[in-house]
Write a protein that holds these residues in place. Structure first.
Motif, PDB file in Angstrom:
ATOM      1  N   TYR A   1       0.068  -5.673  -0.991  1.00 48.57           N
ATOM      2  CA  TYR A   1       1.075  -6.729  -0.841  1.00 48.57           C
ATOM      3  C   TYR A   1       1.983  -6.834  -2.065  1.00 48.57           C
ATOM      4  O   TYR A   1       3.198  -7.041  -1.938  1.00 48.57           O
ATOM      5  CB  TYR A   1       0.383  -8.069  -0.587  1.00 48.57           C
ATOM      6  CG  TYR A   1       1.335  -9.237  -0.467  1.00 48.57           C
ATOM      7  CD1 TYR A   1       2.038  -9.477   0.708  1.00 48.57           C
ATOM      8  CD2 TYR A   1       1.545 -10.107  -1.551  1.00 48.57           C
ATOM      9  CE1 TYR A   1       2.912 -10.548   0.813  1.00 48.57           C
ATOM     10  CE2 TYR A   1       2.415 -11.175  -1.451  1.00 48.57           C
ATOM     11  CZ  TYR A   1       3.105 -11.390  -0.273  1.00 48.57           C
ATOM     12  OH  TYR A   1       3.978 -12.439  -0.165  1.00 48.57           O
ATOM     13  N   LYS A   2       1.424  -6.694  -3.270  1.00 54.30           N
ATOM     14  CA  LYS A   2       2.242  -6.797  -4.482  1.00 54.30           C
ATOM     15  C   LYS A   2       3.301  -5.695  -4.529  1.00 54.30           C
ATOM     16  O   LYS A   2       4.421  -5.919  -4.987  1.00 54.30           O
ATOM     17  CB  LYS A   2       1.355  -6.738  -5.720  1.00 54.30           C
ATOM     18  CG  LYS A   2       0.498  -7.993  -5.919  1.00 54.30           C
ATOM     19  CD  LYS A   2      -0.304  -7.906  -7.213  1.00 54.30           C
ATOM     20  CE  LYS A   2      -1.125  -9.174  -7.421  1.00 54.30           C
ATOM     21  NZ  LYS A   2      -1.943  -9.119  -8.671  1.00 54.30           N
TER      22      LYS A   2
ATOM     23  N   ILE B   1      -6.010  -4.334   7.635  1.00 59.10           N
ATOM     24  CA  ILE B   1      -4.717  -4.793   7.130  1.00 59.10           C
ATOM     25  C   ILE B   1      -4.281  -3.975   5.912  1.00 59.10           C
ATOM     26  O   ILE B   1      -3.081  -3.813   5.670  1.00 59.10           O
ATOM     27  CB  ILE B   1      -4.727  -6.305   6.801  1.00 59.10           C
ATOM     28  CG1 ILE B   1      -5.725  -6.648   5.693  1.00 59.10           C
ATOM     29  CG2 ILE B   1      -5.003  -7.119   8.063  1.00 59.10           C
ATOM     30  CD1 ILE B   1      -5.659  -8.103   5.245  1.00 59.10           C
ATOM     31  N   ASP B   2      -5.263  -3.443   5.150  1.00 57.10           N
ATOM     32  CA  ASP B   2      -4.917  -2.585   4.016  1.00 57.10           C
ATOM     33  C   ASP B   2      -4.279  -1.282   4.512  1.00 57.10           C
ATOM     34  O   ASP B   2      -3.279  -0.810   3.957  1.00 57.10           O
ATOM     35  CB  ASP B   2      -6.155  -2.268   3.184  1.00 57.10           C
ATOM     36  CG  ASP B   2      -6.630  -3.461   2.361  1.00 57.10           C
ATOM     37  OD1 ASP B   2      -5.881  -4.450   2.267  1.00 57.10           O
ATOM     38  OD2 ASP B   2      -7.750  -3.401   1.829  1.00 57.10           O
TER      39      ASP B   2
ATOM     40  N   ASP C   1      -2.823  -0.847   7.436  1.00 48.10           N
ATOM     41  CA  ASP C   1      -1.554  -1.192   8.059  1.00 48.10           C
ATOM     42  C   ASP C   1      -0.482  -1.446   7.003  1.00 48.10           C
ATOM     43  O   ASP C   1       0.685  -1.091   7.192  1.00 48.10           O
ATOM     44  CB  ASP C   1      -1.740  -2.428   8.944  1.00 48.10           C
ATOM     45  CG  ASP C   1      -0.516  -2.746   9.770  1.00 48.10           C
ATOM     46  OD1 ASP C   1      -0.168  -1.924  10.640  1.00 48.10           O
ATOM     47  OD2 ASP C   1       0.106  -3.802   9.539  1.00 48.10           O
ATOM     48  N   CYS C   2      -0.885  -2.047   5.886  1.00 43.22           N
ATOM     49  CA  CYS C   2       0.053  -2.320   4.798  1.00 43.22           C
ATOM     50  C   CYS C   2       0.619  -1.023   4.240  1.00 43.22           C
ATOM     51  O   CYS C   2       1.831  -0.906   4.007  1.00 43.22           O
ATOM     52  CB  CYS C   2      -0.646  -3.111   3.695  1.00 43.22           C
ATOM     53  SG  CYS C   2       0.431  -3.570   2.315  1.00 43.22           S
ATOM     54  N   ILE C   3      -0.240  -0.043   4.026  1.00 40.46           N
ATOM     55  CA  ILE C   3       0.212   1.248   3.491  1.00 40.46           C
ATOM     56  C   ILE C   3       1.222   1.901   4.435  1.00 40.46           C
ATOM     57  O   ILE C   3       2.263   2.414   4.010  1.00 40.46           O
ATOM     58  CB  ILE C   3      -0.995   2.178   3.267  1.00 40.46           C
ATOM     59  CG1 ILE C   3      -1.869   1.644   2.129  1.00 40.46           C
ATOM     60  CG2 ILE C   3      -0.536   3.600   2.953  1.00 40.46           C
ATOM     61  CD1 ILE C   3      -3.174   2.385   1.960  1.00 40.46           C
ATOM     62  N   ILE C   4       0.919   1.863   5.723  1.00 40.90           N
ATOM     63  CA  ILE C   4       1.811   2.472   6.718  1.00 40.90           C
ATOM     64  C   ILE C   4       3.163   1.775   6.735  1.00 40.90           C
ATOM     65  O   ILE C   4       4.227   2.411   6.706  1.00 40.90           O
ATOM     66  CB  ILE C   4       1.162   2.423   8.109  1.00 40.90           C
ATOM     67  CG1 ILE C   4      -0.087   3.318   8.146  1.00 40.90           C
ATOM     68  CG2 ILE C   4       2.166   2.860   9.190  1.00 40.90           C
ATOM     69  CD1 ILE C   4      -0.904   3.180   9.409  1.00 40.90           C
ATOM     70  N   LYS C   5       3.136   0.435   6.771  1.00 41.30           N
ATOM     71  CA  LYS C   5       4.389  -0.333   6.831  1.00 41.30           C
ATOM     72  C   LYS C   5       5.195  -0.173   5.538  1.00 41.30           C
ATOM     73  O   LYS C   5       6.425  -0.084   5.570  1.00 41.30           O
ATOM     74  CB  LYS C   5       4.078  -1.813   7.078  1.00 41.30           C
ATOM     75  CG  LYS C   5       3.429  -2.107   8.428  1.00 41.30           C
ATOM     76  CD  LYS C   5       4.354  -1.751   9.571  1.00 41.30           C
ATOM     77  CE  LYS C   5       3.831  -2.266  10.919  1.00 41.30           C
ATOM     78  NZ  LYS C   5       2.535  -1.699  11.299  1.00 41.30           N
TER      79      LYS C   5
ATOM     80  N   PHE D   1       9.863  -3.843   8.540  1.00 42.53           N
ATOM     81  CA  PHE D   1       8.514  -3.344   8.270  1.00 42.53           C
ATOM     82  C   PHE D   1       7.784  -4.233   7.267  1.00 42.53           C
ATOM     83  O   PHE D   1       6.593  -4.533   7.427  1.00 42.53           O
ATOM     84  CB  PHE D   1       8.575  -1.907   7.748  1.00 42.53           C
ATOM     85  CG  PHE D   1       9.001  -0.905   8.784  1.00 42.53           C
ATOM     86  CD1 PHE D   1       8.124  -0.503   9.775  1.00 42.53           C
ATOM     87  CD2 PHE D   1      10.283  -0.376   8.791  1.00 42.53           C
ATOM     88  CE1 PHE D   1       8.511   0.420  10.743  1.00 42.53           C
ATOM     89  CE2 PHE D   1      10.683   0.535   9.743  1.00 42.53           C
ATOM     90  CZ  PHE D   1       9.795   0.937  10.732  1.00 42.53           C
ATOM     91  N   LEU D   2       8.500  -4.669   6.236  1.00 45.70           N
ATOM     92  CA  LEU D   2       7.875  -5.518   5.226  1.00 45.70           C
ATOM     93  C   LEU D   2       7.418  -6.850   5.816  1.00 45.70           C
ATOM     94  O   LEU D   2       6.416  -7.422   5.378  1.00 45.70           O
ATOM     95  CB  LEU D   2       8.857  -5.764   4.081  1.00 45.70           C
ATOM     96  CG  LEU D   2       9.233  -4.544   3.231  1.00 45.70           C
ATOM     97  CD1 LEU D   2      10.328  -4.910   2.230  1.00 45.70           C
ATOM     98  CD2 LEU D   2       8.010  -3.979   2.515  1.00 45.70           C
ATOM     99  N   ALA D   3       8.150  -7.329   6.803  1.00 47.65           N
ATOM    100  CA  ALA D   3       7.825  -8.616   7.409  1.00 47.65           C
ATOM    101  C   ALA D   3       6.486  -8.591   8.158  1.00 47.65           C
ATOM    102  O   ALA D   3       5.907  -9.636   8.443  1.00 47.65           O
ATOM    103  CB  ALA D   3       8.940  -9.037   8.364  1.00 47.65           C
ATOM    104  N   GLN D   4       6.003  -7.395   8.478  1.00 47.21           N
ATOM    105  CA  GLN D   4       4.758  -7.273   9.238  1.00 47.21           C
ATOM    106  C   GLN D   4       3.523  -7.162   8.354  1.00 47.21           C
ATOM    107  O   GLN D   4       2.402  -7.101   8.841  1.00 47.21           O
ATOM    108  CB  GLN D   4       4.840  -6.037  10.142  1.00 47.21           C
ATOM    109  CG  GLN D   4       5.978  -6.080  11.155  1.00 47.21           C
ATOM    110  CD  GLN D   4       6.099  -4.764  11.915  1.00 47.21           C
ATOM    111  OE1 GLN D   4       5.118  -4.258  12.460  1.00 47.21           O
ATOM    112  NE2 GLN D   4       7.298  -4.200  11.954  1.00 47.21           N
ATOM    113  N   ILE D   5       3.725  -7.140   7.047  1.00 49.31           N
ATOM    114  CA  ILE D   5       2.601  -6.938   6.124  1.00 49.31           C
ATOM    115  C   ILE D   5       1.848  -8.239   5.897  1.00 49.31           C
ATOM    116  O   ILE D   5       2.435  -9.271   5.579  1.00 49.31           O
ATOM    117  CB  ILE D   5       3.116  -6.366   4.789  1.00 49.31           C
ATOM    118  CG1 ILE D   5       3.644  -4.940   5.021  1.00 49.31           C
ATOM    119  CG2 ILE D   5       2.018  -6.365   3.737  1.00 49.31           C
ATOM    120  CD1 ILE D   5       4.260  -4.305   3.793  1.00 49.31           C
TER     121      ILE D   5
END
Length: 323
Positions: free
Chosen positions: A256-257, A215-216, A218-222, A245-249
């Motif tokens: 996240y912050k 998820i980390d 994936d977060c960077i990519i999104k 894109f933000l909604a998928q994080i």
């Protein structure tokens, strides 16, 4: 430390949930499951009988508690069929009568290790050879005592497999993780059945950190996608695209912050240029049990998705020397 504690609570809750539903769901991922496989090389088998034989194998694993999701296909039940006799009945009109020897096998279809086998004899009569052959196959009974014992023996050998190779499985998961193959690592580990208690606990402990890495990343990519789209078009259109894109994080992701900061920045800009509130909100961080269950389900879904994907599709099983 907080994430580790939350993950351990999550695992316990999920395991309890599984135990409560194990009898009612044939597709729980923690079950020991068998994939039905009918090899092409069965001698003289009519094509029309192949699907019926496959259905019989599926019935055997289902009725003996080993049916499950298609993504877990390492362990298989397969068969070989030999014609013992073929006769014409002394009736008018004459009918074809077959006696077949059906040998069933359970084993590791990847490594090619046979675990269990049994043979039964079935008879069938029909207007022609194909119908007689099919009639014989239909006589295979999943409730046959020998078949039930055969399946139970195969199940015991699969448990032995996990218990003896657990350290290698965990090590393989760690190797895949070091190669950034998070989905494949999770798929490997979630396939450890709960009945293999020691290995199951180790595998679930290993899944948590891998899921966090997943998820980390994936977060960077999104977040990069959201920033790119917002920088290209700082208007309501760009805001809506970035918001997708933000909604998928995942709210437990490390960035996240930063995603929250970008969301607030976009909302402020939309307010300035359009005099309205931006109708978008990031997933919120929560400590309630629903989020824990959702996270575990998300990790499981990653593994299932990988298992069902084209990269994990098993093209050919290794059953050399099984008969």
């Amino acid at each position: 430390m907080k994430k580790i504690i939350l993950w351990n609570i999550l695992i316990m809750c999920y395991s309890f949930s599984f135990a409560q539903n194990e009898k009612g769901s044939a597709n729980d991922i923690a079950r020991i499951t068998l994939a039905a496989f009918v090899p092409q090389q069965i001698d003289k088998m009519p094509d029309a009988a192949r699907s019926i034989l496959a259905n019989k194998l599926s019935q055997i694993v289902t009725q003996n508690g080993m049916g499950g999701s298609a993504y877990n296909q390492r362990f298989i039940i397969t068969t070989n069929v030999n014609v013992i006799s073929k006769d014409l009945t002394p009736t008018a009109p004459a009918m074809t009568a077959f006696v077949l020897e059906v040998t069933l096998f359970i084993g590791d279809g990847i490594e090619g290790t046979k675990f269990s086998s049994t043979s039964i004899s079935v008879k069938g009569v029909g207007e022609n050879e194909t119908k007689a052959y099919i009639a014989a196959i239909k006589k295979i009974s999943p409730s046959n005592i020998n078949i039930q014992s055969f399946v139970e023996n195969g199940k015991s050998k699969i448990i032995e497999y996990y218990n003896s190779k657990c350290d290698f499985i965990i090590k393989e998961g760690q190797t895949l993780t070091s190669q950034n193959k998070f989905e494949e690592a999770i798929a490997l580990l979630i396939n450890v059945p709960e009945v293999c208690k020691g290995c199951y606990d180790k595998a679930m402990d290993a899944v948590g950190p891998i899921y966090q890495k997943q998820i980390d990343r994936d977060c960077i990519i999104k977040l990069q996608e959201a920033n790119t789209n917002w920088n290209a078009s700082q208007d309501t259109y760009g805001a809506d695209i970035s918001g997708q894109f933000l909604a998928q994080i995942d709210p437990n992701a490390a960035c996240y912050k930063q995603a929250l900061a970008l969301s607030n920045k976009i909302a402020q800009r939309v307010k300035e240029i359009d005099q309205r509130d931006w109708k978008f909100q990031l997933k919120e961080q929560q400590d309630d049990i629903d989020l824990k269950n959702a996270s575990m389900n998300a990790a499981r879904d990653i593994g299932v998705a990988y298992g069902n994907g084209p990269k994990a599709t098993i093209v050919r099983y290794n059953i050399n020397g099984w008969w």
